[in-house]
Motif scaffolding. Structure first.
Motif, PDB file in Angstrom:
ATOM      1  N   ASP A   1      -9.028   6.296  -8.190  1.00 58.78           N
ATOM      2  CA  ASP A   1      -9.922   5.729  -7.176  1.00 58.78           C
ATOM      3  C   ASP A   1      -9.281   4.540  -6.469  1.00 58.78           C
ATOM      4  O   ASP A   1      -9.417   4.371  -5.251  1.00 58.78           O
ATOM      5  CB  ASP A   1     -11.258   5.313  -7.797  1.00 58.78           C
ATOM      6  CG  ASP A   1     -12.123   6.503  -8.169  1.00 58.78           C
ATOM      7  OD1 ASP A   1     -11.813   7.642  -7.742  1.00 58.78           O
ATOM      8  OD2 ASP A   1     -13.113   6.293  -8.903  1.00 58.78           O
ATOM      9  N   GLU A   2      -8.586   3.701  -7.212  1.00 59.62           N
ATOM     10  CA  GLU A   2      -7.933   2.528  -6.624  1.00 59.62           C
ATOM     11  C   GLU A   2      -6.898   2.948  -5.582  1.00 59.62           C
ATOM     12  O   GLU A   2      -6.851   2.399  -4.477  1.00 59.62           O
ATOM     13  CB  GLU A   2      -7.270   1.697  -7.724  1.00 59.62           C
ATOM     14  CG  GLU A   2      -6.566   0.467  -7.225  1.00 59.62           C
ATOM     15  CD  GLU A   2      -5.883  -0.296  -8.358  1.00 59.62           C
ATOM     16  OE1 GLU A   2      -4.864  -0.939  -8.062  1.00 59.62           O
ATOM     17  OE2 GLU A   2      -6.364  -0.235  -9.509  1.00 59.62           O
ATOM     18  N   VAL A   3      -6.097   3.933  -5.911  1.00 56.20           N
ATOM     19  CA  VAL A   3      -5.089   4.409  -4.960  1.00 56.20           C
ATOM     20  C   VAL A   3      -5.765   5.100  -3.780  1.00 56.20           C
ATOM     21  O   VAL A   3      -5.347   4.930  -2.631  1.00 56.20           O
ATOM     22  CB  VAL A   3      -4.076   5.345  -5.649  1.00 56.20           C
ATOM     23  CG1 VAL A   3      -3.148   5.997  -4.638  1.00 56.20           C
ATOM     24  CG2 VAL A   3      -3.266   4.559  -6.661  1.00 56.20           C
ATOM     25  N   GLY A   4      -6.820   5.830  -4.036  1.00 53.39           N
ATOM     26  CA  GLY A   4      -7.552   6.477  -2.945  1.00 53.39           C
ATOM     27  C   GLY A   4      -8.080   5.461  -1.948  1.00 53.39           C
ATOM     28  O   GLY A   4      -7.985   5.662  -0.724  1.00 53.39           O
ATOM     29  N   ARG A   5      -8.625   4.355  -2.472  1.00 48.68           N
ATOM     30  CA  ARG A   5      -9.112   3.295  -1.575  1.00 48.68           C
ATOM     31  C   ARG A   5      -7.970   2.718  -0.748  1.00 48.68           C
ATOM     32  O   ARG A   5      -8.096   2.513   0.466  1.00 48.68           O
ATOM     33  CB  ARG A   5      -9.815   2.196  -2.377  1.00 48.68           C
ATOM     34  CG  ARG A   5     -11.200   2.578  -2.862  1.00 48.68           C
ATOM     35  CD  ARG A   5     -11.935   1.409  -3.491  1.00 48.68           C
ATOM     36  NE  ARG A   5     -11.298   0.901  -4.696  1.00 48.68           N
ATOM     37  CZ  ARG A   5     -11.503   1.391  -5.929  1.00 48.68           C
ATOM     38  NH1 ARG A   5     -12.348   2.386  -6.104  1.00 48.68           N
ATOM     39  NH2 ARG A   5     -10.897   0.869  -6.964  1.00 48.68           N
TER      40      ARG A   5
ATOM     41  N   ARG B   1      -6.990   5.149   1.963  1.00 49.38           N
ATOM     42  CA  ARG B   1      -7.994   5.229   3.034  1.00 49.38           C
ATOM     43  C   ARG B   1      -7.887   4.023   3.973  1.00 49.38           C
ATOM     44  O   ARG B   1      -8.017   4.156   5.192  1.00 49.38           O
ATOM     45  CB  ARG B   1      -9.399   5.360   2.453  1.00 49.38           C
ATOM     46  CG  ARG B   1      -9.691   6.773   1.942  1.00 49.38           C
ATOM     47  CD  ARG B   1     -11.139   6.978   1.594  1.00 49.38           C
ATOM     48  NE  ARG B   1     -11.644   6.081   0.563  1.00 49.38           N
ATOM     49  CZ  ARG B   1     -11.486   6.268  -0.754  1.00 49.38           C
ATOM     50  NH1 ARG B   1     -10.827   7.318  -1.199  1.00 49.38           N
ATOM     51  NH2 ARG B   1     -11.987   5.402  -1.615  1.00 49.38           N
ATOM     52  N   VAL B   2      -7.628   2.845   3.401  1.00 49.24           N
ATOM     53  CA  VAL B   2      -7.427   1.646   4.229  1.00 49.24           C
ATOM     54  C   VAL B   2      -6.201   1.854   5.120  1.00 49.24           C
ATOM     55  O   VAL B   2      -6.237   1.567   6.318  1.00 49.24           O
ATOM     56  CB  VAL B   2      -7.272   0.380   3.348  1.00 49.24           C
ATOM     57  CG1 VAL B   2      -6.734  -0.788   4.148  1.00 49.24           C
ATOM     58  CG2 VAL B   2      -8.602   0.033   2.691  1.00 49.24           C
ATOM     59  N   ALA B   3      -5.128   2.367   4.535  1.00 49.87           N
ATOM     60  CA  ALA B   3      -3.912   2.609   5.314  1.00 49.87           C
ATOM     61  C   ALA B   3      -4.173   3.632   6.413  1.00 49.87           C
ATOM     62  O   ALA B   3      -3.707   3.471   7.548  1.00 49.87           O
ATOM     63  CB  ALA B   3      -2.787   3.089   4.397  1.00 49.87           C
ATOM     64  N   GLU B   4      -4.949   4.652   6.100  1.00 47.84           N
ATOM     65  CA  GLU B   4      -5.259   5.688   7.092  1.00 47.84           C
ATOM     66  C   GLU B   4      -6.050   5.109   8.267  1.00 47.84           C
ATOM     67  O   GLU B   4      -5.787   5.439   9.425  1.00 47.84           O
ATOM     68  CB  GLU B   4      -6.047   6.816   6.432  1.00 47.84           C
ATOM     69  CG  GLU B   4      -6.375   7.967   7.361  1.00 47.84           C
ATOM     70  CD  GLU B   4      -7.162   9.050   6.669  1.00 47.84           C
ATOM     71  OE1 GLU B   4      -6.902  10.225   6.935  1.00 47.84           O
ATOM     72  OE2 GLU B   4      -8.077   8.707   5.868  1.00 47.84           O
ATOM     73  N   ARG B   5      -6.998   4.222   7.962  1.00 48.86           N
ATOM     74  CA  ARG B   5      -7.802   3.613   9.030  1.00 48.86           C
ATOM     75  C   ARG B   5      -6.953   2.722   9.935  1.00 48.86           C
ATOM     76  O   ARG B   5      -7.209   2.620  11.119  1.00 48.86           O
ATOM     77  CB  ARG B   5      -8.964   2.816   8.440  1.00 48.86           C
ATOM     78  CG  ARG B   5     -10.106   3.690   7.944  1.00 48.86           C
ATOM     79  CD  ARG B   5     -11.353   2.886   7.630  1.00 48.86           C
ATOM     80  NE  ARG B   5     -11.161   1.911   6.573  1.00 48.86           N
ATOM     81  CZ  ARG B   5     -11.359   2.141   5.273  1.00 48.86           C
ATOM     82  NH1 ARG B   5     -11.757   3.334   4.869  1.00 48.86           N
ATOM     83  NH2 ARG B   5     -11.169   1.202   4.392  1.00 48.86           N
ATOM     84  N   ARG B   6      -5.958   2.074   9.362  1.00 50.89           N
ATOM     85  CA  ARG B   6      -5.112   1.160  10.143  1.00 50.89           C
ATOM     86  C   ARG B   6      -3.995   1.897  10.883  1.00 50.89           C
ATOM     87  O   ARG B   6      -3.347   1.318  11.740  1.00 50.89           O
ATOM     88  CB  ARG B   6      -4.511   0.114   9.214  1.00 50.89           C
ATOM     89  CG  ARG B   6      -5.563  -0.856   8.682  1.00 50.89           C
ATOM     90  CD  ARG B   6      -4.985  -1.922   7.776  1.00 50.89           C
ATOM     91  NE  ARG B   6      -3.823  -2.577   8.353  1.00 50.89           N
ATOM     92  CZ  ARG B   6      -2.875  -3.171   7.631  1.00 50.89           C
ATOM     93  NH1 ARG B   6      -2.960  -3.213   6.311  1.00 50.89           N
ATOM     94  NH2 ARG B   6      -1.843  -3.745   8.223  1.00 50.89           N
TER      95      ARG B   6
ATOM     96  N   LEU C   1       3.222   2.559   5.143  1.00 52.95           N
ATOM     97  CA  LEU C   1       3.884   3.574   4.317  1.00 52.95           C
ATOM     98  C   LEU C   1       4.463   2.960   3.047  1.00 52.95           C
ATOM     99  O   LEU C   1       4.337   3.527   1.964  1.00 52.95           O
ATOM    100  CB  LEU C   1       4.978   4.285   5.122  1.00 52.95           C
ATOM    101  CG  LEU C   1       4.482   5.207   6.231  1.00 52.95           C
ATOM    102  CD1 LEU C   1       5.661   5.754   7.038  1.00 52.95           C
ATOM    103  CD2 LEU C   1       3.656   6.346   5.648  1.00 52.95           C
ATOM    104  N   ALA C   2       5.087   1.796   3.176  1.00 51.91           N
ATOM    105  CA  ALA C   2       5.673   1.132   2.009  1.00 51.91           C
ATOM    106  C   ALA C   2       4.576   0.738   1.008  1.00 51.91           C
ATOM    107  O   ALA C   2       4.720   0.961  -0.200  1.00 51.91           O
ATOM    108  CB  ALA C   2       6.468  -0.092   2.449  1.00 51.91           C
ATOM    109  N   ALA C   3       3.473   0.165   1.506  1.00 53.04           N
ATOM    110  CA  ALA C   3       2.373  -0.233   0.624  1.00 53.04           C
ATOM    111  C   ALA C   3       1.746   0.985  -0.036  1.00 53.04           C
ATOM    112  O   ALA C   3       1.402   0.966  -1.229  1.00 53.04           O
ATOM    113  CB  ALA C   3       1.331  -1.023   1.415  1.00 53.04           C
ATOM    114  N   SER C   4       1.606   2.062   0.730  1.00 57.24           N
ATOM    115  CA  SER C   4       1.022   3.285   0.178  1.00 57.24           C
ATOM    116  C   SER C   4       1.921   3.867  -0.909  1.00 57.24           C
ATOM    117  O   SER C   4       1.442   4.312  -1.956  1.00 57.24           O
ATOM    118  CB  SER C   4       0.806   4.315   1.290  1.00 57.24           C
ATOM    119  OG  SER C   4      -0.129   3.826   2.230  1.00 57.24           O
ATOM    120  N   GLN C   5       3.207   3.862  -0.666  1.00 56.27           N
ATOM    121  CA  GLN C   5       4.138   4.394  -1.664  1.00 56.27           C
ATOM    122  C   GLN C   5       4.095   3.557  -2.940  1.00 56.27           C
ATOM    123  O   GLN C   5       4.122   4.095  -4.041  1.00 56.27           O
ATOM    124  CB  GLN C   5       5.566   4.450  -1.092  1.00 56.27           C
ATOM    125  CG  GLN C   5       6.546   5.151  -1.997  1.00 56.27           C
ATOM    126  CD  GLN C   5       6.130   6.583  -2.314  1.00 56.27           C
ATOM    127  OE1 GLN C   5       5.663   7.319  -1.451  1.00 56.27           O
ATOM    128  NE2 GLN C   5       6.291   6.984  -3.559  1.00 56.27           N
TER     129      GLN C   5
END
Length: 113
Positions: A71-75, A78-83, A92-96
């Protein structure tokens, strides 16, 4: 826990309670004595599958922790997707990094993604 008949189905012994052959039906070994399932002194014994309850509790704890990590990674994603695409490389770096943390946490919990 498998009953005695599953552990050793060809064992030719007699029931400690009724004296009849154990046969191929289900039987249990209680304190080294074999009993037909119907003859076993269950009223004098602790629940024989208590260890299964403990195993299920442990599994549930691990699953709960794994779900929280997912759930933490999903959140974060989703934040990265919105931005997106503002700051694409940083996102991309933060998501990875979030995904790598998830993989590490899952390994700690004994799971593979």
């Amino acid at each position: 826990m498998p009953d005695g008949s599953q552990l050793n189905p060809n064992r030719a012994e007699r029931c400690a309670a009724c004296g009849e052959p154990l046969g191929l039906g289900p039987w249990w070994c209680i304190e080294t004595q074999p009993f037909h399932e119907r003859c076993a002194p269950w009223e004098t014994r602790a629940f024989p599958l208590a260890h299964e309850l403990q195993r299920l509790r442990s599994l549930r704890r691990r699953l709960t922790r794994a779900i929280a990590a997912i759930d933490e990674v999903g959140r974060a994603l989703r934040v990265a997707e919105r931005r997106w695409p503002d700051g694409a490389l940083d996102l991309l770096a933060a998501s990875q990094r979030a995904i790598e943390r998830l993989d590490a946490r899952m390994r700690e919990l004994g799971w593979r993604r």
